[in-house]
Design a protein around this motif. Structure first.
Motif, mmCIF file in Angstrom:
data_model
loop_
_atom_site.group_PDB
_atom_site.id
_atom_site.type_symbol
_atom_site.label_atom_id
_atom_site.label_comp_id
_atom_site.label_asym_id
_atom_site.label_seq_id
_atom_site.Cartn_x
_atom_site.Cartn_y
_atom_site.Cartn_z
ATOM 1 N N ALA A 19 0.828 -1.207 0.000
ATOM 2 C CA ALA A 19 0.000 0.000 0.000
ATOM 3 C C ALA A 19 0.856 1.248 0.000
ATOM 4 O O ALA A 19 1.988 1.232 0.420
ATOM 5 N N TRP A 20 0.285 2.333 -0.482
ATOM 6 C CA TRP A 20 0.878 3.649 -0.382
ATOM 7 C C TRP A 20 -0.233 4.650 -0.592
ATOM 8 O O TRP A 20 -1.286 4.327 -1.128
ATOM 9 N N ALA A 21 -0.001 5.855 -0.150
ATOM 10 C CA ALA A 21 -0.988 6.917 -0.363
ATOM 11 C C ALA A 21 -0.397 7.911 -1.336
ATOM 12 O O ALA A 21 0.806 8.139 -1.351
ATOM 13 N N GLN A 22 -1.229 8.506 -2.124
ATOM 14 C CA GLN A 22 -0.774 9.451 -3.138
ATOM 15 C C GLN A 22 -1.716 10.651 -3.111
ATOM 16 O O GLN A 22 -2.923 10.497 -3.229
ATOM 17 N N THR A 23 -1.184 11.828 -2.911
ATOM 18 C CA THR A 23 -2.009 13.020 -2.878
ATOM 19 C C THR A 23 -1.913 13.724 -4.219
ATOM 20 O O THR A 23 -0.829 13.899 -4.753
ATOM 21 N N LYS A 24 -3.057 14.135 -4.746
ATOM 22 C CA LYS A 24 -3.102 14.865 -6.002
ATOM 23 C C LYS A 24 -3.337 16.329 -5.688
ATOM 24 O O LYS A 24 -4.191 16.658 -4.872
ATOM 25 N N ALA A 25 -2.625 17.193 -6.341
ATOM 26 C CA ALA A 25 -2.781 18.628 -6.106
ATOM 27 C C ALA A 25 -4.108 19.138 -6.635
ATOM 28 O O ALA A 25 -4.771 19.928 -5.998
ATOM 29 N N GLU A 26 -4.511 18.698 -7.802
ATOM 30 C CA GLU A 26 -5.748 19.158 -8.420
ATOM 31 C C GLU A 26 -6.763 18.021 -8.431
ATOM 32 O O GLU A 26 -6.468 16.934 -8.894
ATOM 33 N N PRO A 27 -7.965 18.273 -7.918
ATOM 34 C CA PRO A 27 -8.980 17.235 -8.005
ATOM 35 C C PRO A 27 -9.335 16.949 -9.463
ATOM 36 O O PRO A 27 -9.400 17.861 -10.273
ATOM 37 N N THR A 28 -9.530 15.686 -9.769
ATOM 38 C CA THR A 28 -9.974 15.337 -11.112
ATOM 39 C C THR A 28 -11.493 15.448 -11.143
ATOM 40 O O THR A 28 -12.155 15.233 -10.137
ATOM 41 N N PRO A 29 -12.056 15.808 -12.283
ATOM 42 C CA PRO A 29 -13.519 15.934 -12.340
ATOM 43 C C PRO A 29 -14.168 14.567 -12.115
ATOM 44 O O PRO A 29 -13.799 13.594 -12.743
ATOM 45 N N ARG A 30 -15.084 14.512 -11.194
ATOM 46 C CA ARG A 30 -15.804 13.274 -10.905
ATOM 47 C C ARG A 30 -17.274 13.613 -10.763
ATOM 48 O O ARG A 30 -17.639 14.697 -10.354
ATOM 49 N N ASN A 31 -18.089 12.661 -11.079
ATOM 50 C CA ASN A 31 -19.514 12.849 -10.910
ATOM 51 C C ASN A 31 -19.831 12.659 -9.429
ATOM 52 O O ASN A 31 -19.857 11.544 -8.942
ATOM 53 N N ASP A 32 -20.049 13.746 -8.726
ATOM 54 C CA ASP A 32 -20.293 13.706 -7.286
ATOM 55 C C ASP A 32 -21.594 14.429 -6.983
ATOM 56 O O ASP A 32 -21.621 15.629 -6.770
ATOM 57 N N ARG A 33 -22.676 13.686 -6.978
ATOM 58 C CA ARG A 33 -23.979 14.301 -6.763
ATOM 59 C C ARG A 33 -24.199 14.728 -5.320
ATOM 60 O O ARG A 33 -25.152 15.437 -5.024
ATOM 61 N N HIS A 34 -23.319 14.313 -4.418
ATOM 62 C CA HIS A 34 -23.459 14.692 -3.013
ATOM 63 C C HIS A 34 -22.799 16.032 -2.697
ATOM 64 O O HIS A 34 -23.135 16.663 -1.704
ATOM 65 N N ALA A 35 -21.851 16.451 -3.554
ATOM 66 C CA ALA A 35 -21.211 17.758 -3.361
ATOM 67 C C ALA A 35 -22.265 18.836 -3.549
ATOM 68 O O ALA A 35 -23.069 18.793 -4.474
ATOM 69 N N GLY A 36 -22.262 19.789 -2.656
ATOM 70 C CA GLY A 36 -23.245 20.856 -2.709
ATOM 71 C C GLY A 36 -24.501 20.549 -1.911
ATOM 72 O O GLY A 36 -25.335 21.417 -1.699
ATOM 73 N N TYR A 37 -24.632 19.305 -1.488
ATOM 74 C CA TYR A 37 -25.792 18.931 -0.666
ATOM 75 C C TYR A 37 -25.342 18.563 0.753
ATOM 76 O O TYR A 37 -25.813 19.147 1.714
ATOM 77 N N TYR A 38 -24.418 17.607 0.867
ATOM 78 C CA TYR A 38 -23.912 17.193 2.174
ATOM 79 C C TYR A 38 -22.622 17.912 2.555
ATOM 80 O O TYR A 38 -22.263 17.990 3.716
ATOM 81 N N TYR A 39 -21.909 18.395 1.557
ATOM 82 C CA TYR A 39 -20.627 19.053 1.771
ATOM 83 C C TYR A 39 -20.331 19.921 0.554
ATOM 84 O O TYR A 39 -20.899 19.721 -0.513
ATOM 85 N N PRO A 40 -19.424 20.905 0.718
ATOM 86 C CA PRO A 40 -19.061 21.723 -0.444
ATOM 87 C C PRO A 40 -18.229 20.906 -1.437
ATOM 88 O O PRO A 40 -17.730 19.828 -1.106
ATOM 89 N N LYS A 41 -18.080 21.427 -2.632
ATOM 90 C CA LYS A 41 -17.246 20.764 -3.636
ATOM 91 C C LYS A 41 -15.850 20.541 -3.045
ATOM 92 O O LYS A 41 -15.233 21.474 -2.517
ATOM 93 N N PRO A 42 -15.355 19.310 -3.092
ATOM 94 C CA PRO A 42 -14.029 19.031 -2.523
ATOM 95 C C PRO A 42 -12.933 19.860 -3.190
ATOM 96 O O PRO A 42 -12.904 20.022 -4.404
ATOM 97 N N SER A 43 -12.053 20.382 -2.358
ATOM 98 C CA SER A 43 -10.936 21.191 -2.850
ATOM 99 C C SER A 43 -9.666 20.362 -2.984
ATOM 100 O O SER A 43 -8.691 20.813 -3.569
ATOM 101 N N SER A 44 -9.674 19.145 -2.436
ATOM 102 C CA SER A 44 -8.500 18.276 -2.542
ATOM 103 C C SER A 44 -8.952 16.827 -2.506
ATOM 104 O O SER A 44 -10.057 16.511 -2.063
ATOM 105 N N GLU A 45 -8.097 15.971 -2.987
ATOM 106 C CA GLU A 45 -8.374 14.535 -2.978
ATOM 107 C C GLU A 45 -7.068 13.765 -2.958
ATOM 108 O O GLU A 45 -5.999 14.307 -3.243
ATOM 109 N N GLU A 46 -7.178 12.519 -2.601
ATOM 110 C CA GLU A 46 -6.028 11.614 -2.647
ATOM 111 C C GLU A 46 -6.530 10.212 -2.942
ATOM 112 O O GLU A 46 -7.711 9.920 -2.775
#
Length: 166
Positions: A19-46
């Protein structure tokens, strides 16, 4: 969270691997229907490549059961919960954690601190000790065992971070 919080929730086998973890600087576009309802659009991802593999018996019901048991344990405490955890998605494969207090989980560093605390609590689980992985598995590995594929953590206001489990 107390030692017994997750201990009563998990009872299954563990399979380990690299295993390893990898952090991405820019979020990749993903279909996230929960963003804006349960939480704001994610500003980071890994992306976290888990050491554990999803248990064959993991399913929607077991993921909802985990969240329900976790919530019930939080509500048994004398103090109000600091965050809420819930599962979303057609198969309840998306774990969402939202702070209930202002200024708690409002940065990537605080989110990682909360994950570190949850890792410490996970490592005392009998299943981790039984398989000798208590010093290497993390909270991310625990939820991967249950079949979660994504974790979103948010302050419930401005900050959101996503972890994709592979």
């Amino acid at each position: 969270m107390r030692k017994g919080l997750m201990a009563g929730v998990i009872a299954a086998c563990v399979v380990s691997g690299p295993a390893w973890a990898q952090t991405k600087a820019e979020p990749t576009p993903r279909n996230d229907r929960h963003a804006g309802y349960y939480y704001p659009k994610p500003s980071s991802e890994e992306v976290y490549v888990a050491r554990a593999q999803t248990m064959p018996q993991s399913n929607r019901s077991s993921r909802i059961g985990f969240v329900t048991a976790f919530t019930a344990r939080q509500l048994e405490r004398a103090v109000s919960p600091e965050f809420v955890m819930f599962a979303k998605g057609a198969e309840a494969q998306k774990l969402i954690i939202v702070s209930l207090d202002d200024h708690r989980v409002n940065s990537l560093y605080r989110a990682r601190a909360l994950f570190a605390m949850m890792t410490a609590m996970s490592r005392v689980l009998p299943i981790f000790r039984e398989f000798g992985v208590e010093d290497s598995f993390t909270f991310f590995d625990l939820v991967k065992l249950l079949g979660f594929t994504q974790i979103t953590i948010s302050d419930g206001h401005d900050f959101a971070h996503q972890v994709f489990l592979e």
